[in-house]
Each structure stands twice: as structure tokens, then as C-alpha cells.
Motif scaffolding. Structure first.
Motif, PDB file in Angstrom:
ATOM      1  N   LYS A  10      41.881 -10.305  60.083  1.00  0.00           N
ATOM      2  CA  LYS A  10      40.898 -10.770  59.091  1.00  0.00           C
ATOM      3  C   LYS A  10      41.494 -11.703  58.045  1.00  0.00           C
ATOM      4  O   LYS A  10      40.789 -12.504  57.440  1.00  0.00           O
ATOM      5  N   ARG A  11      42.795 -11.575  57.789  1.00  0.00           N
ATOM      6  CA  ARG A  11      43.397 -12.412  56.742  1.00  0.00           C
ATOM      7  C   ARG A  11      43.412 -13.882  57.165  1.00  0.00           C
ATOM      8  O   ARG A  11      44.078 -14.257  58.111  1.00  0.00           O
ATOM      9  N   ARG A  12      42.602 -14.669  56.505  1.00  0.00           N
ATOM     10  CA  ARG A  12      42.597 -16.114  56.721  1.00  0.00           C
ATOM     11  C   ARG A  12      42.770 -16.754  55.354  1.00  0.00           C
ATOM     12  O   ARG A  12      42.390 -16.168  54.343  1.00  0.00           O
ATOM     13  N   SER A  13      43.327 -17.924  55.313  1.00  0.00           N
ATOM     14  CA  SER A  13      43.527 -18.586  54.023  1.00  0.00           C
ATOM     15  C   SER A  13      42.178 -18.855  53.370  1.00  0.00           C
ATOM     16  O   SER A  13      41.273 -19.394  53.997  1.00  0.00           O
ATOM     17  N   MET A  14      42.057 -18.473  52.107  1.00  0.00           N
ATOM     18  CA  MET A  14      40.821 -18.658  51.355  1.00  0.00           C
ATOM     19  C   MET A  14      41.070 -19.671  50.239  1.00  0.00           C
ATOM     20  O   MET A  14      41.960 -19.464  49.413  1.00  0.00           O
ATOM     21  N   ARG A  15      40.333 -20.759  50.282  1.00  0.00           N
ATOM     22  CA  ARG A  15      40.518 -21.832  49.293  1.00  0.00           C
ATOM     23  C   ARG A  15      39.266 -22.039  48.444  1.00  0.00           C
ATOM     24  O   ARG A  15      39.144 -23.031  47.747  1.00  0.00           O
ATOM     25  N   LYS A  16      38.333 -21.091  48.548  1.00  0.00           N
ATOM     26  CA  LYS A  16      37.103 -21.164  47.759  1.00  0.00           C
ATOM     27  C   LYS A  16      36.870 -19.781  47.144  1.00  0.00           C
ATOM     28  O   LYS A  16      36.846 -18.774  47.885  1.00  0.00           O
ATOM     29  N   CYS A  63      49.958 -29.173  40.895  1.00  0.00           N
ATOM     30  CA  CYS A  63      51.394 -29.056  41.226  1.00  0.00           C
ATOM     31  C   CYS A  63      51.776 -29.810  42.489  1.00  0.00           C
ATOM     32  O   CYS A  63      52.956 -30.030  42.742  1.00  0.00           O
ATOM     33  N   LYS A  64      50.777 -30.195  43.301  1.00  0.00           N
ATOM     34  CA  LYS A  64      51.065 -30.922  44.535  1.00  0.00           C
ATOM     35  C   LYS A  64      50.083 -32.070  44.685  1.00  0.00           C
ATOM     36  O   LYS A  64      48.995 -32.046  44.127  1.00  0.00           O
ATOM     37  N   GLU A  65      50.491 -33.005  45.511  1.00  0.00           N
ATOM     38  CA  GLU A  65      49.637 -34.165  45.761  1.00  0.00           C
ATOM     39  C   GLU A  65      48.326 -33.722  46.409  1.00  0.00           C
ATOM     40  O   GLU A  65      47.265 -34.280  46.157  1.00  0.00           O
ATOM     41  N   GLN A  66      48.412 -32.725  47.285  1.00  0.00           N
ATOM     42  CA  GLN A  66      47.204 -32.219  47.951  1.00  0.00           C
ATOM     43  C   GLN A  66      47.348 -30.727  48.248  1.00  0.00           C
ATOM     44  O   GLN A  66      48.440 -30.174  48.157  1.00  0.00           O
ATOM     45  N   ALA A  67      46.218 -30.120  48.609  1.00  0.00           N
ATOM     46  CA  ALA A  67      46.187 -28.718  49.033  1.00  0.00           C
ATOM     47  C   ALA A  67      46.618 -27.729  47.955  1.00  0.00           C
ATOM     48  O   ALA A  67      47.217 -26.691  48.240  1.00  0.00           O
ATOM     49  N   SER A  68      46.320 -28.061  46.690  1.00  0.00           N
ATOM     50  CA  SER A  68      46.581 -27.101  45.612  1.00  0.00           C
ATOM     51  C   SER A  68      45.445 -27.077  44.586  1.00  0.00           C
ATOM     52  O   SER A  68      45.468 -26.255  43.668  1.00  0.00           O
ATOM     53  N   CYS A 113      45.411 -17.685  49.152  1.00  0.00           N
ATOM     54  CA  CYS A 113      46.032 -18.784  49.901  1.00  0.00           C
ATOM     55  C   CYS A 113      47.411 -19.073  49.324  1.00  0.00           C
ATOM     56  O   CYS A 113      47.609 -19.061  48.111  1.00  0.00           O
ATOM     57  N   TRP A 114      48.350 -19.291  50.216  1.00  0.00           N
ATOM     58  CA  TRP A 114      49.729 -19.659  49.866  1.00  0.00           C
ATOM     59  C   TRP A 114      49.745 -21.140  49.543  1.00  0.00           C
ATOM     60  O   TRP A 114      49.283 -21.969  50.350  1.00  0.00           O
ATOM     61  N   VAL A 115      50.259 -21.502  48.381  1.00  0.00           N
ATOM     62  CA  VAL A 115      50.481 -22.908  48.052  1.00  0.00           C
ATOM     63  C   VAL A 115      51.992 -23.139  48.019  1.00  0.00           C
ATOM     64  O   VAL A 115      52.710 -22.518  47.222  1.00  0.00           O
ATOM     65  N   GLN A 116      52.447 -23.989  48.894  1.00  0.00           N
ATOM     66  CA  GLN A 116      53.876 -24.257  48.994  1.00  0.00           C
ATOM     67  C   GLN A 116      54.332 -25.110  47.820  1.00  0.00           C
ATOM     68  O   GLN A 116      53.729 -26.152  47.541  1.00  0.00           O
ATOM     69  N   VAL A 117      55.379 -24.683  47.155  1.00  0.00           N
ATOM     70  CA  VAL A 117      55.905 -25.440  46.015  1.00  0.00           C
ATOM     71  C   VAL A 117      57.291 -26.003  46.346  1.00  0.00           C
ATOM     72  O   VAL A 117      57.570 -27.174  46.079  1.00  0.00           O
ATOM     73  N   GLU A 156      32.692 -17.264  53.900  1.00  0.00           N
ATOM     74  CA  GLU A 156      33.075 -16.431  55.057  1.00  0.00           C
ATOM     75  C   GLU A 156      34.105 -17.193  55.877  1.00  0.00           C
ATOM     76  O   GLU A 156      33.993 -18.411  56.016  1.00  0.00           O
ATOM     77  N   ARG A 157      35.087 -16.485  56.407  1.00  0.00           N
ATOM     78  CA  ARG A 157      35.980 -17.115  57.384  1.00  0.00           C
ATOM     79  C   ARG A 157      36.054 -16.216  58.594  1.00  0.00           C
ATOM     80  O   ARG A 157      36.109 -14.989  58.471  1.00  0.00           O
ATOM     81  N   LYS A 158      36.043 -16.829  59.762  1.00  0.00           N
ATOM     82  CA  LYS A 158      36.096 -16.028  60.989  1.00  0.00           C
ATOM     83  C   LYS A 158      37.466 -15.385  61.111  1.00  0.00           C
ATOM     84  O   LYS A 158      38.477 -16.016  60.789  1.00  0.00           O
TER      85      LYS A 158
HETATM   86  C1  FMN Z   1      54.855 -21.557  54.226  1.00  0.00           C
HETATM   87  C2  FMN Z   1      53.388 -21.848  54.048  1.00  0.00           C
HETATM   88  C3  FMN Z   1      53.000 -22.878  53.211  1.00  0.00           C
HETATM   89  C4  FMN Z   1      51.643 -23.137  53.025  1.00  0.00           C
HETATM   90  N1  FMN Z   1      51.278 -24.089  52.116  1.00  0.00           N
HETATM   91  C5  FMN Z   1      49.966 -24.301  51.879  1.00  0.00           C
HETATM   92  C6  FMN Z   1      49.562 -25.189  50.847  1.00  0.00           C
HETATM   93  O1  FMN Z   1      50.381 -25.762  50.126  1.00  0.00           O
HETATM   94  N2  FMN Z   1      48.242 -25.363  50.629  1.00  0.00           N
HETATM   95  C7  FMN Z   1      47.282 -24.735  51.407  1.00  0.00           C
HETATM   96  O2  FMN Z   1      46.098 -24.957  51.176  1.00  0.00           O
HETATM   97  N3  FMN Z   1      47.634 -23.864  52.383  1.00  0.00           N
HETATM   98  C8  FMN Z   1      48.947 -23.621  52.629  1.00  0.00           C
HETATM   99  N4  FMN Z   1      49.317 -22.680  53.548  1.00  0.00           N
HETATM  100  C9  FMN Z   1      48.294 -21.990  54.354  1.00  0.00           C
HETATM  101  C10 FMN Z   1      48.292 -22.509  55.787  1.00  0.00           C
HETATM  102  O3  FMN Z   1      47.735 -23.801  55.817  1.00  0.00           O
HETATM  103  C11 FMN Z   1      47.517 -21.526  56.668  1.00  0.00           C
HETATM  104  O4  FMN Z   1      48.128 -20.270  56.630  1.00  0.00           O
HETATM  105  C12 FMN Z   1      47.440 -21.993  58.118  1.00  0.00           C
HETATM  106  O5  FMN Z   1      46.709 -23.188  58.213  1.00  0.00           O
HETATM  107  C13 FMN Z   1      46.779 -20.948  59.016  1.00  0.00           C
HETATM  108  O6  FMN Z   1      45.481 -20.632  58.546  1.00  0.00           O
HETATM  109  P1  FMN Z   1      45.079 -19.141  58.168  1.00  0.00           P
HETATM  110  O7  FMN Z   1      45.988 -18.687  57.065  1.00  0.00           O
HETATM  111  O8  FMN Z   1      43.640 -19.233  57.739  1.00  0.00           O
HETATM  112  O9  FMN Z   1      45.251 -18.282  59.403  1.00  0.00           O
HETATM  113  C14 FMN Z   1      50.669 -22.384  53.729  1.00  0.00           C
HETATM  114  C15 FMN Z   1      51.079 -21.339  54.554  1.00  0.00           C
HETATM  115  C16 FMN Z   1      52.413 -21.063  54.698  1.00  0.00           C
HETATM  116  C17 FMN Z   1      52.824 -19.875  55.557  1.00  0.00           C
END
Ligand code: FMN
Length: 178
Positions: A10-16, A63-68, A113-117, A156-158
Motif C-alpha cells: 500500500k505504501r506509495r509516494s504521496m505528493r498531495k 530545496c530542489k529544482e523539481q520534485a520538492s 514522500c522521500w525528497v532527496q537532498v 488515492e493511489r493504487k
Molecule cells: C532515494 C530516493 C529519492 C527520492 N527522491 C524523490 C524526490 O526528490 N522527489 C520525489 O517526489 N520523490 C522522490 N522519491 C520517490 C520515488 O520517486 C518513488 O519512490 C518511486 O517513483 C516509486 O514510487 P512509489 O514510492 O509510489 O512506489 C525518492 C525515492 C527514493 C527511494
């Protein structure tokens, strides 16, 4: 606790996120998960900064150009840092703590959601760790690995589709073994 196999599916990245705050119990559970993470030789090389201040969350979202950007809407961001002088495997220690926080969040029904720094840059080309250090007054000896954005799920995320498991990446006894 729900079944662990279901939890990891069930754990999927949640960005909302919804605007709902976390309870104190939820925050404590998340921080306990971080502090219980295994570390090499129990060095506990990490330090965590729990950020719930909206202004700071807004600043961290750059903190990042994108995805944060979604950090701005999180109820809580746990900034995972570690001291390379405390452990030569601080990256592993901090990474394990990061995923422990994410799994605890899922167990609480929260999204994360993990944001890579580490090794990332801002839109202006500044190293992301330097940017985060400046925003939160983090001492120089600590490296910033990640920011875990957490909140109530805004969509919702699948669950992970097991049909997509890459079994070809598993090798039995020797590389290439089936
Ligand atoms: C080391 C690592 C760095 C990541 N960095 C980012 C990030 O900077 N921004 C983001 O939106 N998601 C980030 N993610 C989430 C991944 O994009 C995500 O885990 C992957 O696409 C798989 O999707 P899921 O988590 O929904 O299964 C990161 C995940 C990991 C493990």
C-alpha cells in the motif's frame, strides 16, 4: 498494525496532502520510528529536524529544482541528517531511518514522500543540502540526506501491482541462476 505484506504494498509516494494537521500521537509515533531505526554499531549518527512551521515548510519546498514543491503542503517534514564523523556508513543509517518513517506513516494511514537532498541542487544551482542547512540552522558537521514530507493523503493511489515485480532481477545461488 496491519499485515506487513499489505503495508508495503500500500505504501506509495504521496505528493498531495489535505490541510489536516497531525495529532501529537502521530508525530511521536513517526519520531519513535526514526529513533528505533537500526544503525551500524548503534552509532545513531543521525539527527532529525521535525518541521511543522508553515513558513519553513514553504522555504524547504524550494530545496530542489523539481520534485520538492509539495513539501509546502505537508503537515510535517522530517529532515534526516547525519554526521559522517560519527559513522562511515551514515548514508545507510539515514536512509534506513527515512524508510522507517515512511512505513510508520503508512501504518498510521498517512501519506509520505522521500525528497532527496544529498547530491541535489536548487533551481539557482546551490547544493540542496547547503540550502536546507541555511533554512534550519543545521550545524556544518551534519549532512542532509533527505526530507520526508508527511500528511493526510490528498488522493488515492493504487497499491503496488505484483504483476510488475521484476523477478528477473532475482538470481538463485549464482548470478543468472534460475
Ligand atoms: C532515494 C530516493 C529519492 C527520492 N527522491 C524523490 C524526490 O526528490 N522527489 C520525489 O517526489 N520523490 C522522490 N522519491 C520517490 C520515488 O520517486 C518513488 O519512490 C518511486 O517513483 C516509486 O514510487 P512509489 O514510492 O509510489 O512506489 C525518492 C525515492 C527514493 C527511494
Amino acid at each position: 498494525m496491519e499485515n506487513f505484506s499489505e503495508l508495503i504494498k500500500k505504501r506509495r509516494s504521496m505528493r498531495k496532502f489535505t490541510g489536516e494537521e497531525l495529532s501529537q500521537e502521530e508525530v511521536v509515533a513517526l519520531l519513535k520510528a526514526a529513533l528505533m531505526a537500526p544503525t551500524s554499531k548503534r552509532s545513531n549518527s543521525w539527527q532529525f529536524i521535525a518541521v511543522d512551521d508553515k513558513k519553513l515548510l514553504g522555504e524547504l519546498s524550494h530545496c530542489k529544482e523539481q520534485a520538492s514543491a509539495f513539501i509546502a503542503d505537508a503537515a510535517l517534514a522530517i529532515v534526516v541528517t547525519a554526521d559522517p564523523l560519527a559513522s562511515d556508513v551514515w548514508i545507510e543509517d539515514a536512509s534506513i531511518a527515512s524508510i522507517m518513517i515512511q512505513l510508520q506513516a503508512e501504518d498510521l494511514g498517512l501519506g509520505s514522500c522521500w525528497v532527496q537532498v544529498r547530491e541535489r541542487y536548487t533551481a539557482a544551482g546551490m547544493p540542496s543540502d547547503e540550502f536546507v542547512r541555511g533554512v534550519l540552522d543545521i550545524p556544518l558537521q551534519l549532512q542532509v540526506l533527505s526530507i520526508i514530507a508527511i500528511g493526510h493523503k490528498g488522493m488515492e493511489r493504487k497499491p503496488f501491482n505484483e504483476d510488475n515485480l521484476q523477478w528477473e532481477k532475482i538470481h538463485i545461488n549464482k548470478f543468472g541462476g534460475k
